[in-house]
Scaffold this motif. Structure first.
Motif, PDB file in Angstrom:
ATOM      1  N   HIS A   1       0.824  -1.208   0.000  1.00  0.00           N
ATOM      2  CA  HIS A   1       0.000   0.000   0.000  1.00  0.00           C
ATOM      3  C   HIS A   1       0.862   1.263   0.000  1.00  0.00           C
ATOM      4  O   HIS A   1       0.563   2.229  -0.724  1.00  0.00           O
ATOM      5  CB  HIS A   1      -0.924   0.002   1.208  1.00  0.00           C
TER       6      HIS A   1
ATOM      7  N   GLU B   1      -7.396  -3.257  -5.864  1.00  0.00           N
ATOM      8  CA  GLU B   1      -7.038  -1.998  -5.222  1.00  0.00           C
ATOM      9  C   GLU B   1      -5.852  -1.339  -5.919  1.00  0.00           C
ATOM     10  O   GLU B   1      -5.826  -0.114  -6.086  1.00  0.00           O
ATOM     11  CB  GLU B   1      -6.728  -2.219  -3.744  1.00  0.00           C
TER      12      GLU B   1
ATOM     13  N   VAL C   1      -5.750   2.481  -7.436  1.00  0.00           N
ATOM     14  CA  VAL C   1      -4.787   3.465  -6.946  1.00  0.00           C
ATOM     15  C   VAL C   1      -3.937   4.031  -8.077  1.00  0.00           C
ATOM     16  O   VAL C   1      -3.664   5.236  -8.123  1.00  0.00           O
ATOM     17  CB  VAL C   1      -3.871   2.844  -5.870  1.00  0.00           C
TER      18      VAL C   1
ATOM     19  N   ARG D   1      -7.661   8.237  -4.107  1.00  0.00           N
ATOM     20  CA  ARG D   1      -7.085   6.936  -4.429  1.00  0.00           C
ATOM     21  C   ARG D   1      -6.403   6.305  -3.212  1.00  0.00           C
ATOM     22  O   ARG D   1      -6.344   5.086  -3.091  1.00  0.00           O
ATOM     23  CB  ARG D   1      -6.062   7.072  -5.569  1.00  0.00           C
ATOM     24  N   SER D   2      -5.856   7.147  -2.338  1.00  0.00           N
ATOM     25  CA  SER D   2      -5.137   6.614  -1.177  1.00  0.00           C
ATOM     26  C   SER D   2      -6.066   6.259  -0.019  1.00  0.00           C
ATOM     27  O   SER D   2      -5.651   5.582   0.924  1.00  0.00           O
ATOM     28  CB  SER D   2      -4.095   7.627  -0.700  1.00  0.00           C
TER      29      SER D   2
ATOM     30  N   ARG E   1      -8.485   3.965   0.903  1.00  0.00           N
ATOM     31  CA  ARG E   1      -9.020   2.689   0.427  1.00  0.00           C
ATOM     32  C   ARG E   1     -10.320   2.276   1.109  1.00  0.00           C
ATOM     33  O   ARG E   1     -10.938   1.294   0.700  1.00  0.00           O
ATOM     34  CB  ARG E   1      -7.963   1.604   0.599  1.00  0.00           C
TER      35      ARG E   1
ATOM     36  N   PHE F   1     -13.771   5.077  -3.299  1.00  0.00           N
ATOM     37  CA  PHE F   1     -12.832   4.014  -3.647  1.00  0.00           C
ATOM     38  C   PHE F   1     -13.579   2.695  -3.854  1.00  0.00           C
ATOM     39  O   PHE F   1     -13.333   1.963  -4.820  1.00  0.00           O
ATOM     40  CB  PHE F   1     -11.779   3.866  -2.546  1.00  0.00           C
TER      41      PHE F   1
ATOM     42  N   LYS G   1     -13.810   0.065  -7.044  1.00  0.00           N
ATOM     43  CA  LYS G   1     -13.424  -1.333  -6.842  1.00  0.00           C
ATOM     44  C   LYS G   1     -14.586  -2.268  -7.163  1.00  0.00           C
ATOM     45  O   LYS G   1     -14.406  -3.299  -7.841  1.00  0.00           O
ATOM     46  CB  LYS G   1     -12.968  -1.516  -5.397  1.00  0.00           C
TER      47      LYS G   1
END
Length: 278
Positions: free
Chosen positions: A196, A221, A225, A253-254, A256, A261, A265
């Protein structure tokens, strides 16, 4: 084997302006339409190993400045596709148009030379091109801080963590000056926390470098990102199920665990499930 032809490079559009009130850049996919030719085009590409079909009628394009993820299950042929694009392997049918055979490449294992230091590994593309020692050392030294490798110039690969080895491998690819960076599941062997951190780091780095990036992954993920657009492949023989644009800012994007997000996904997961039902 089909010929690999160099395409004219299209002009990169201006970077998007700050979002009102947020001061945040959204990564906008460069337009491949309107008469602008993509940097890379793949047309109905097929590949088999004997009686085992691996790729079937794969077609897609990559625009200059874009980050494209190729998402698919393990063993579906993603790495084979990259090797074909890099000119390392032949194919049975179809056509590849573009300069990816001259890309900066980072495989699943960084493949650093164990007898060379970080600097010596990173400067290798410049050394091969005949750049003098002083200039290539200056080029590498100027990039070490942004790759988190300052202070490790003289370290050997066995003295580095897994994440640092991958950053050193990516540094070598960037120092090569290649317009396209090709990554083959670069963080797949790392633990979740390190993976991550490196995904977030690479997202920021690509915003600074303004390079085109093509990478393969089986991690939903990671695709959200790092990608401006995600190409979803089926199981072997791999074919294109569909694609999805990712319109999130770096900060989004960071995060999660955010609804935004999860929306991206879940959209990818839904596409994969529909492909499995075919």
């Amino acid at each position: 084997m089909g010929a690999i032809r160099r395409l004219g490079v299209c002009k990169r559009p201006d970077r998007p302006a700050d979002r009102p009130g947020g001061g945040v850049h959204r990564r906008i996919r460069p337009c491949g339409g309107g008469g602008v030719r993509p940097l890379l085009e793949v047309d109905r590409l097929s590949k088999s190993y004997g009686d085992l079909p691996v790729l079937r009628d794969v077609a897609f394009h990559v625009d200059e400045g874009e980050s494209l993820a190729i998402l698919g299950p393990s063993g579906c042929g993603k790495s084979t596709l990259l090797r074909i694009l890099l000119g390392l392997e032949g194919y049975d049918a179809g056509e590849v148009r573009g300069p990816v055979d001259r890309a900066g490449y980072l495989p699943q294992d960084a493949l650093l030379f164990p007898w060379k230091t970080v600097v010596q590994n990173a400067e290798l593309p410049l050394q091969i091109r005949g750049v003098d020692r002083k200039r290539r050392r200056e080029e590498v030294a100027s990039r070490l801080p942004s790759f988190g490798l300052a202070g490790f110039e003289d370290a050997y690969p066995h003295e580095l963590s897994g994440g640092m080895r991958q950053r050193a491998g990516l540094l070598r690819a960037v120092v090569s000056g290649a317009a396209v960076l090709v990554l083959d599941e670069p963080f797949g062997a790392l633990d979740t926390l390190t993976r991550h951190r490196l995904q977030d780091w690479l997202s920021g780095l690509m915003s600074e470098l303004h390079r085109t990036m093509l990478f393969v992954t089986h991690d939903l993920e990671e695709a959200v990102v790092l990608a401006d657009r995600v190409l979803v492949l089926s199981g072997r023989p791999a074919g294109v199920i569909g694609e999805r644009g990712i319109s999130l800012s770096r900060e989004e994007r960071s995060d999660r665990l955010s609804p935004l997000f999860y929306r991206e996904k879940d959209g990818l997961l839904s596409m994969i499930r529909k492909g499995d039902e075919r």
